[in-house]
Write a protein that holds these residues in place. Structure first.
Motif, PDB file in Angstrom:
ATOM      1  N   UNK A  16       3.537   5.835  -7.510  1.00  0.00           N
ATOM      2  CA  UNK A  16       2.921   4.816  -6.662  1.00  0.00           C
ATOM      3  C   UNK A  16       2.034   3.893  -7.478  1.00  0.00           C
ATOM      4  N   UNK A  17       1.291   4.438  -8.429  1.00  0.00           N
ATOM      5  CA  UNK A  17       0.431   3.606  -9.268  1.00  0.00           C
ATOM      6  C   UNK A  17       1.255   2.657 -10.132  1.00  0.00           C
ATOM      7  N   UNK A  18       2.404   3.127 -10.614  1.00  0.00           N
ATOM      8  CA  UNK A  18       3.291   2.265 -11.406  1.00  0.00           C
ATOM      9  C   UNK A  18       3.829   1.123 -10.558  1.00  0.00           C
ATOM     10  N   UNK A  19       4.232   1.429  -9.325  1.00  0.00           N
ATOM     11  CA  UNK A  19       4.728   0.388  -8.423  1.00  0.00           C
ATOM     12  C   UNK A  19       3.635  -0.619  -8.100  1.00  0.00           C
ATOM     13  N   UNK A  20       2.417  -0.134  -7.889  1.00  0.00           N
ATOM     14  CA  UNK A  20       1.302  -1.033  -7.587  1.00  0.00           C
ATOM     15  C   UNK A  20       1.012  -1.956  -8.768  1.00  0.00           C
ATOM     16  N   UNK A  21       1.053  -1.415  -9.972  1.00  0.00           N
ATOM     17  CA  UNK A  21       0.820  -2.235 -11.161  1.00  0.00           C
ATOM     18  C   UNK A  21       1.882  -3.324 -11.291  1.00  0.00           C
ATOM     19  N   UNK A  22       3.109  -2.993 -10.890  1.00  0.00           N
ATOM     20  CA  UNK A  22       4.183  -3.992 -10.924  1.00  0.00           C
ATOM     21  C   UNK A  22       3.907  -5.109  -9.918  1.00  0.00           C
ATOM     22  N   UNK A  23       3.475  -4.742  -8.711  1.00  0.00           N
ATOM     23  CA  UNK A  23       3.149  -5.749  -7.696  1.00  0.00           C
ATOM     24  C   UNK A  23       2.012  -6.649  -8.170  1.00  0.00           C
ATOM     25  N   UNK A  24       1.013  -6.051  -8.808  1.00  0.00           N
ATOM     26  CA  UNK A  24      -0.145  -6.806  -9.281  1.00  0.00           C
ATOM     27  C   UNK A  24       0.123  -7.534 -10.596  1.00  0.00           C
ATOM     28  N   UNK A  57      -9.166  20.048  -0.483  1.00  0.00           N
ATOM     29  CA  UNK A  57      -8.131  20.297   0.505  1.00  0.00           C
ATOM     30  C   UNK A  57      -8.067  19.105   1.452  1.00  0.00           C
ATOM     31  N   UNK A  58      -6.870  18.896   1.990  1.00  0.00           N
ATOM     32  CA  UNK A  58      -6.649  17.704   2.812  1.00  0.00           C
ATOM     33  C   UNK A  58      -6.680  16.430   2.009  1.00  0.00           C
ATOM     34  N   UNK A  59      -6.285  16.496   0.731  1.00  0.00           N
ATOM     35  CA  UNK A  59      -6.426  15.344  -0.152  1.00  0.00           C
ATOM     36  C   UNK A  59      -5.283  14.346  -0.065  1.00  0.00           C
ATOM     37  N   UNK A  60      -5.617  13.058  -0.200  1.00  0.00           N
ATOM     38  CA  UNK A  60      -4.615  11.997  -0.227  1.00  0.00           C
ATOM     39  C   UNK A  60      -5.053  10.951  -1.244  1.00  0.00           C
ATOM     40  N   UNK A  61      -4.060  10.313  -1.863  1.00  0.00           N
ATOM     41  CA  UNK A  61      -4.303   9.179  -2.749  1.00  0.00           C
ATOM     42  C   UNK A  61      -3.831   7.920  -2.040  1.00  0.00           C
ATOM     43  N   UNK A  62      -4.739   6.970  -1.839  1.00  0.00           N
ATOM     44  CA  UNK A  62      -4.433   5.690  -1.209  1.00  0.00           C
ATOM     45  C   UNK A  62      -4.396   4.628  -2.304  1.00  0.00           C
ATOM     46  N   UNK A  63      -3.253   3.987  -2.450  1.00  0.00           N
ATOM     47  CA  UNK A  63      -3.056   2.993  -3.504  1.00  0.00           C
ATOM     48  C   UNK A  63      -2.747   1.658  -2.849  1.00  0.00           C
ATOM     49  N   UNK A  86       0.814  -1.206   0.000  1.00  0.00           N
ATOM     50  CA  UNK A  86       0.000   0.000   0.000  1.00  0.00           C
ATOM     51  C   UNK A  86       0.848   1.256   0.000  1.00  0.00           C
ATOM     52  N   UNK A  87       0.266   2.348  -0.480  1.00  0.00           N
ATOM     53  CA  UNK A  87       0.919   3.646  -0.539  1.00  0.00           C
ATOM     54  C   UNK A  87      -0.071   4.715  -0.089  1.00  0.00           C
ATOM     55  N   UNK A  88       0.418   5.691   0.637  1.00  0.00           N
ATOM     56  CA  UNK A  88      -0.384   6.829   1.100  1.00  0.00           C
ATOM     57  C   UNK A  88       0.324   8.093   0.631  1.00  0.00           C
ATOM     58  N   UNK A  89      -0.255   8.762  -0.371  1.00  0.00           N
ATOM     59  CA  UNK A  89       0.394   9.908  -1.013  1.00  0.00           C
ATOM     60  C   UNK A  89      -0.401  11.180  -0.726  1.00  0.00           C
ATOM     61  N   UNK A  90       0.166  12.122   0.054  1.00  0.00           N
ATOM     62  CA  UNK A  90      -0.508  13.411   0.217  1.00  0.00           C
ATOM     63  C   UNK A  90      -0.435  14.196  -1.091  1.00  0.00           C
ATOM     64  N   UNK A  91      -1.537  14.842  -1.457  1.00  0.00           N
ATOM     65  CA  UNK A  91      -1.583  15.590  -2.720  1.00  0.00           C
ATOM     66  C   UNK A  91      -2.234  16.942  -2.456  1.00  0.00           C
ATOM     67  N   UNK A  92      -1.397  17.961  -2.360  1.00  0.00           N
ATOM     68  CA  UNK A  92      -1.921  19.311  -2.155  1.00  0.00           C
ATOM     69  C   UNK A  92      -1.399  20.305  -3.179  1.00  0.00           C
ATOM     70  N   UNK A  93      -0.373  19.912  -3.946  1.00  0.00           N
ATOM     71  CA  UNK A  93       0.120  20.792  -5.009  1.00  0.00           C
ATOM     72  C   UNK A  93       0.623  19.941  -6.162  1.00  0.00           C
ATOM     73  N   UNK A  94       0.870  20.576  -7.284  1.00  0.00           N
ATOM     74  CA  UNK A  94       1.194  19.852  -8.516  1.00  0.00           C
ATOM     75  C   UNK A  94       2.480  19.044  -8.416  1.00  0.00           C
ATOM     76  N   UNK A  95       3.399  19.460  -7.544  1.00  0.00           N
ATOM     77  CA  UNK A  95       4.660  18.735  -7.421  1.00  0.00           C
ATOM     78  C   UNK A  95       4.457  17.320  -6.879  1.00  0.00           C
TER      79      UNK A  95
END
Length: 342
Positions: free
Chosen positions: A27-35, A61-67, A10-19
């Motif tokens: 993280x999505x690429x790593x997850x695809x590799x695991x799967x 605001x307060x956004x996160x991507x959980x993979x 699993x991955x927990x990615x905070x996302x509040x700006x474009x960087x």
């Protein structure tokens, strides 16, 4: 029996700006590799991560991507945020709809790219968007639905938590494991427990806990819960050792299920592997979570969530009750209900 769904990455990615969009895509690429997804499915994961993360930057605001990634070839991406919510979900889902410039067609693009898609939003409270790539038709059985989220300790690259789900006829077995501590050693204990659970058909919950206890004696140990739903008998059997919470609904306020203190792998007395049982009739809902989630969440805070994928409720609980200093897993098991069309 084999664990048809086994999630340990699993991955927990905070996302509040474009960087931070790049980190979401990585993280999505790593997850695809695991799967072990093919190149086309991997590209779909990357597109979804880009669009979902961009939406967080522009609209939330307060956004996160959980993979997370499961060994049976499924990648799950969920965004959670704390507002402002979507006033008109139907309009936001129209192909090509967007309030600012972004890649593709916003949420319409995500819905088309995903194997399975869902969205839950409350104005002023926030939004959860679920997108999955992979064999979604393999993740269910007649009369029962399952969904979950998993994230690692914020300082670790591997998760010490994990969960697995197996179906055999009318019987569903779910195992939630929390390896002691964090990092690679905790992940080793977690995987050893899931391996034991996947070796044979589980008909005796207490026996499975004893076998996990024995198998983990060369590891640092773990807490674990085993829930088995017999759809034919309409019965839930539950066993737990350590800090894993099980809460059963109905009743509306929930009932906490028995959990015995201790660590699997420490040679617990056989009589300590006690089990709890309860009826399982529709509507039925079981929430399991490790101690990276506090117990102060309330089901009534999420109106109409029963009309959505169970992973949506898992993500809402994670958003509102995540301690932020531990591995964290939430698994939701329930009888099916009518869903909102998406």
């Amino acid at each position: 029996m084999s664990l048809r769904v086994q999630v340990g990455a699993g991955w927990d990615i905070p996302v509040s700006d474009e960087s931070q969009v790049h980190g979401a895509v990585a993280a999505s690429t790593s997850a695809a590799r695991v799967a072990r997804l093919d190149a086309r499915s991997t590209a779909r994961c990357e597109l979804l991560a880009t669009e979902l993360a961009t939406n967080l930057v522009k609209h939330a605001y307060g956004g996160r991507l959980l993979v997370s990634a499961s060994a049976n070839g499924v990648v799950q991406l969920i965004t959670v945020d704390r507002g402002p919510g979507i006033p008109d979900v139907a309009v936001s889902m129209a192909d090509g709809y967007t309030t600012t410039s972004s890649l593709g067609g916003g949420l319409g693009t995500c819905r088309r790219a995903a194997t399975e898609f869902d969205l839950y939003s409350r104005p002023g409270q926030g939004t959860v968007v679920l997108a999955r790539i992979g064999a979604a038709d393999e993740e269910g059985t007649d009369g029962i639905e399952v969904g979950g989220v998993l994230t690692p300790h914020p300082t670790q690259s591997v998760a010490g938590d994990g969960y697995g789900v197996a179906w055999e006829g009318d019987r569903l077995t779910a195992v939630v494991v929390d390896g002691l501590g964090h990092g690679p050693a905790a992940a080793e204990a977690r995987q050893a427990a899931l391996d034991v659970a996947g070796r044979r058909t589980v008909t005796d919950v207490a026996r499975l806990l004893r076998e996990i206890d024995t198998a983990l004696r060369t590891t640092r140990g773990a807490a674990a819960a085993v829930a088995q739903v017999d759809g034919w008998a309409r019965r839930l059997t539950y066993g737990c050792t350590g800090n894993v919470t099980g809460r059963l609904y109905p009743p509306r306020e929930g009932r906490s299920l028995l959990c015995v203190p201790g660590i699997l792998g420490a040679g617990i007395s056989a009589r300590s592997h006690r089990v709890d049982s309860a009826g399982w009739t529709s509507p039925a809902l079981l929430v399991l979570h490790t101690d990276g989630i506090n117990g102060r969440w309330r089901l009534e805070d999420y109106p109409q969530v029963d009309r959505h994928h169970p992973a949506v409720l898992a993500a809402l609980i994670w958003r509102d009750a995540h301690r932020g200093n531990d591995d964290a897993t939430v698994v939701v098991i329930r009888t099916p209900t009518d869903k909102d069309p998406r």
